[in-house]
Design a protein around this motif. Structure first.
Motif, mmCIF file in Angstrom:
data_model
loop_
_atom_site.group_PDB
_atom_site.id
_atom_site.type_symbol
_atom_site.label_atom_id
_atom_site.label_comp_id
_atom_site.label_asym_id
_atom_site.label_seq_id
_atom_site.Cartn_x
_atom_site.Cartn_y
_atom_site.Cartn_z
ATOM 1 N N GLN A 19 6.310 -10.559 8.562
ATOM 2 C CA GLN A 19 5.855 -9.196 8.348
ATOM 3 C C GLN A 19 4.336 -9.108 8.182
ATOM 4 O OE1 GLN A 19 8.276 -7.365 9.018
ATOM 5 N NE2 GLN A 19 7.486 -5.317 8.693
ATOM 6 N N GLY A 20 3.634 -10.025 8.831
ATOM 7 C CA GLY A 20 2.181 -9.977 8.849
ATOM 8 C C GLY A 20 1.491 -10.365 7.563
ATOM 9 N N LYS A 21 2.250 -10.819 6.540
ATOM 10 C CA LYS A 21 1.587 -11.108 5.265
ATOM 11 C C LYS A 21 2.108 -12.327 4.509
ATOM 12 C CE LYS A 21 4.367 -7.406 3.113
ATOM 13 N NZ LYS A 21 4.314 -6.182 2.294
ATOM 14 N N TYR A 22 3.264 -12.866 4.886
ATOM 15 C CA TYR A 22 3.804 -14.028 4.192
ATOM 16 C C TYR A 22 3.796 -15.228 5.130
ATOM 17 C CZ TYR A 22 5.541 -10.534 0.890
ATOM 18 O OH TYR A 22 5.631 -9.494 -0.006
ATOM 19 N N GLY A 23 3.064 -16.283 4.771
ATOM 20 C CA GLY A 23 2.968 -17.450 5.623
ATOM 21 C C GLY A 23 3.866 -18.586 5.153
ATOM 22 N N ILE A 24 4.490 -19.271 6.092
ATOM 23 C CA ILE A 24 5.318 -20.444 5.808
ATOM 24 C C ILE A 24 4.861 -21.558 6.743
ATOM 25 C CG2 ILE A 24 7.638 -21.425 5.725
ATOM 26 C CD1 ILE A 24 8.737 -18.604 5.417
ATOM 27 N N SER A 25 4.437 -22.666 6.166
ATOM 28 C CA SER A 25 3.931 -23.778 6.963
ATOM 29 C C SER A 25 4.982 -24.867 7.105
ATOM 30 C CB SER A 25 2.677 -24.353 6.302
ATOM 31 O OG SER A 25 2.193 -25.446 7.041
ATOM 32 N N GLY A 26 5.138 -25.361 8.321
ATOM 33 C CA GLY A 26 5.991 -26.515 8.555
ATOM 34 C C GLY A 26 7.440 -26.186 8.872
ATOM 35 N N ALA A 27 8.175 -27.247 9.223
ATOM 36 C CA ALA A 27 9.600 -27.117 9.569
ATOM 37 C C ALA A 27 10.427 -27.181 8.295
ATOM 38 C CB ALA A 27 10.007 -28.231 10.537
ATOM 39 N N GLN A 28 10.433 -26.084 7.556
ATOM 40 C CA GLN A 28 11.126 -26.020 6.277
ATOM 41 C C GLN A 28 12.648 -26.079 6.476
ATOM 42 O OE1 GLN A 28 9.524 -26.022 3.345
ATOM 43 N NE2 GLN A 28 7.548 -26.041 4.390
ATOM 44 N N PRO A 29 13.398 -26.445 5.425
ATOM 45 C CA PRO A 29 14.860 -26.400 5.516
ATOM 46 C C PRO A 29 15.341 -24.980 5.817
ATOM 47 C CG PRO A 29 14.165 -27.651 3.588
ATOM 48 C CD PRO A 29 12.935 -26.985 4.133
ATOM 49 N N ALA A 30 16.486 -24.882 6.458
ATOM 50 C CA ALA A 30 17.017 -23.579 6.859
ATOM 51 C C ALA A 30 17.155 -22.625 5.674
ATOM 52 C CB ALA A 30 18.373 -23.756 7.546
ATOM 53 N N GLU A 31 17.599 -23.129 4.544
ATOM 54 C CA GLU A 31 17.800 -22.257 3.387
ATOM 55 C C GLU A 31 16.480 -21.695 2.867
ATOM 56 O OE1 GLU A 31 19.058 -19.769 0.890
ATOM 57 O OE2 GLU A 31 20.562 -20.854 2.086
ATOM 58 N N ALA A 32 15.406 -22.470 2.981
ATOM 59 C CA ALA A 32 14.089 -21.981 2.557
ATOM 60 C C ALA A 32 13.642 -20.826 3.453
ATOM 61 C CB ALA A 32 13.066 -23.116 2.604
ATOM 62 N N PHE A 33 13.857 -20.977 4.761
ATOM 63 C CA PHE A 33 13.545 -19.882 5.678
ATOM 64 C C PHE A 33 14.412 -18.665 5.354
ATOM 65 C CE2 PHE A 33 12.051 -23.122 8.969
ATOM 66 C CZ PHE A 33 10.727 -22.724 8.912
ATOM 67 N N ALA A 34 15.693 -18.908 5.119
ATOM 68 C CA ALA A 34 16.618 -17.807 4.863
ATOM 69 C C ALA A 34 16.218 -17.039 3.603
ATOM 70 C CB ALA A 34 18.044 -18.338 4.728
ATOM 71 N N GLN A 35 15.828 -17.769 2.557
ATOM 72 C CA GLN A 35 15.433 -17.104 1.314
ATOM 73 C C GLN A 35 14.176 -16.266 1.520
ATOM 74 O OE1 GLN A 35 17.234 -16.886 -1.507
ATOM 75 N NE2 GLN A 35 15.667 -15.353 -1.983
ATOM 76 N N ALA A 36 13.238 -16.794 2.292
ATOM 77 C CA ALA A 36 12.016 -16.039 2.583
ATOM 78 C C ALA A 36 12.348 -14.776 3.374
ATOM 79 C CB ALA A 36 11.037 -16.916 3.357
ATOM 80 N N LEU A 37 13.233 -14.908 4.335
ATOM 81 C CA LEU A 37 13.646 -13.743 5.131
ATOM 82 C C LEU A 37 14.313 -12.691 4.252
ATOM 83 C CD1 LEU A 37 15.096 -15.592 8.264
ATOM 84 C CD2 LEU A 37 13.111 -14.065 8.262
ATOM 85 N N ARG A 38 15.173 -13.142 3.339
ATOM 86 C CA ARG A 38 15.853 -12.194 2.442
ATOM 87 C C ARG A 38 14.838 -11.458 1.562
ATOM 88 N NH1 ARG A 38 19.140 -16.896 1.270
ATOM 89 N NH2 ARG A 38 21.006 -16.924 2.614
ATOM 90 N N THR A 39 13.864 -12.193 1.037
ATOM 91 C CA THR A 39 12.863 -11.598 0.160
ATOM 92 C C THR A 39 12.062 -10.532 0.888
ATOM 93 O OG1 THR A 39 12.666 -13.649 -1.127
ATOM 94 C CG2 THR A 39 10.848 -12.079 -1.266
ATOM 95 N N VAL A 40 11.605 -10.857 2.085
ATOM 96 C CA VAL A 40 10.788 -9.903 2.851
ATOM 97 C C VAL A 40 11.641 -8.727 3.327
ATOM 98 C CG1 VAL A 40 9.333 -9.622 4.873
ATOM 99 C CG2 VAL A 40 9.193 -11.727 3.550
ATOM 100 N N HIS A 41 12.854 -9.009 3.754
ATOM 101 C CA HIS A 41 13.725 -7.933 4.241
ATOM 102 C C HIS A 41 14.031 -6.919 3.133
ATOM 103 C CE1 HIS A 41 17.584 -6.105 5.726
ATOM 104 N NE2 HIS A 41 16.892 -6.079 6.833
ATOM 105 N N ALA A 42 14.162 -7.430 1.907
ATOM 106 C CA ALA A 42 14.450 -6.548 0.773
ATOM 107 C C ALA A 42 13.295 -5.580 0.504
ATOM 108 C CB ALA A 42 14.741 -7.371 -0.473
ATOM 109 N N GLU A 43 12.095 -5.952 0.940
ATOM 110 C CA GLU A 43 10.919 -5.099 0.710
ATOM 111 C C GLU A 43 10.781 -4.010 1.769
ATOM 112 O OE1 GLU A 43 7.510 -7.585 0.565
ATOM 113 O OE2 GLU A 43 8.174 -8.715 -1.196
ATOM 114 N N LEU A 44 11.508 -4.159 2.881
ATOM 115 C CA LEU A 44 11.361 -3.184 3.966
ATOM 116 C C LEU A 44 11.903 -1.814 3.582
ATOM 117 C CD1 LEU A 44 12.392 -5.422 7.023
ATOM 118 C CD2 LEU A 44 10.084 -4.793 6.294
#
Length: 216
Positions: free
Chosen positions: A191-216
C-alpha cells in the motif's frame, strides 16, 4: 472482489534465487488470507549485478568465486543452502546448469509482458527458466521462446528486444528502488508505505497483509 484493493509492489531480479523463493512464499501467504482477490501485485525491475555480460561462460559457482572473489567453499555452502530453501517451496534449483547472464534484456521482456497483462506469467517463466531449466536468459532467442510459451506474440517480443524497447521503464524501476533505499531484493511495499525485505516466511507475509488490509 471488493473496492478495497491492496497494492503490493515487488522489486526483484530474475537472476536472484531468493526472489523466486520469495515469490512462492508470498503466493503461499495469499492462500492464508480470505481477501487474496483484493490484492494487486505489481512487479518492478531490479538488477543485482548490472556489470554481468550478456552471457558468462562458466557456472554460477565459478562466477561467484572468480568474478565476485568469494571463497569457493563458502559459495558451495551458500548455493546448497538456497537450493534446500527452494526445495521446501517446491522449486528444483539446479545451480550446475544455471547460466549466469545479464538480466537487463529479461527485465525489458518482463515489462513488455506486463503491458500486455502477462507480467506474473512472464516473471514465473523467467525465474523457472533461469534457476530450474538452465536456460540462457541473456539470449534474445531464448527470451522470445519464453514469451511465446505464455501466449505473447513472438514477432512483437523479438522486435521489442531488438530495438531496446522498455529500457526507460526498467531504468525507472531501478531508480525508484534507489530512491526508496532498497539495497537488496526481493523487496515488498504494501500500500505504498509498508516495506518488507527478503523472502520472509509465508505467515509473516500473511500477517502483514492482514494488518494493512484491516486499515483499508
Amino acid at each position: 472482489m471488493s473496492e478495497n484493493r491492496l497494492r503490493v509492489d515487488i522489486w526483484s531480479d530474475i537472476a536472484c534465487p531468493w526472489c523466486y523463493i520469495g515469490k512462492r512464499r508470498f503466493e503461499s501467504a495469499l492462500k492464508l488470507v480470505d481477501f487474496a482477490e483484493d490484492v494487486e501485485v505489481h512487479w518492478h525491475a531490479y538488477q543485482l549485478d548490472p556489470s554481468l555480460p550478456e552471457h558468462y561462460h562458466g557456472t554460477e559457482q565459478e562466477y561467484l568465486s572468480t568474478v565476485k572473489a568469494m571463497d569457493p567453499q563458502q559459495v558451495a555452502g551458500m548455493l546448497a543452502h538456497v537450493t534446500e530453501q527452494a526445495a521446501a517451496e517446491g522449486l528444483a534449483y539446479d545451480f550446475d546448469r544455471v547460466q549466469p547472464a545479464n538480466s537487463f534484456s529479461a527485465l525489458r521482456l518482463l515489462e513488455f509482458a506486463k503491458q500486455r497483462g502477462a507480467g506474473d506469467a512472464m516473471k514465473e517463466s523467467l525465474l523457472a527458466a533461469h534457476f530450474v531449466q538452465g536456460a540462457n536468459v541473456g539470449d534474445h532467442d531464448t527470451l522470445v521462446q519464453l514469451a511465446t510459451e505464455i501466449g505473447l506474440d513472438p514477432q512483437d517480443a523479438a522486435a521489442a528486444l531488438a530495438d531496446g524497447s522498455y529500457t526507460d521503464e526498467v531504468n525507472a524501476d531501478i531508480a525508484q528502488a534507489q530512491q526508496l533505499g532498497i539495497s537488496g531484493v526481493p523487496f515488498f511495499v504494501l500500500q505504498g508505505k509498508y516495506g518488507i525485505s527478503g523472502a520472509q516466511p509465508a505467515e509473516a507475509f500473511a500477517q502483514a497483509l492482514r494488518t494493512v488490509h484491516a486499515e483499508l
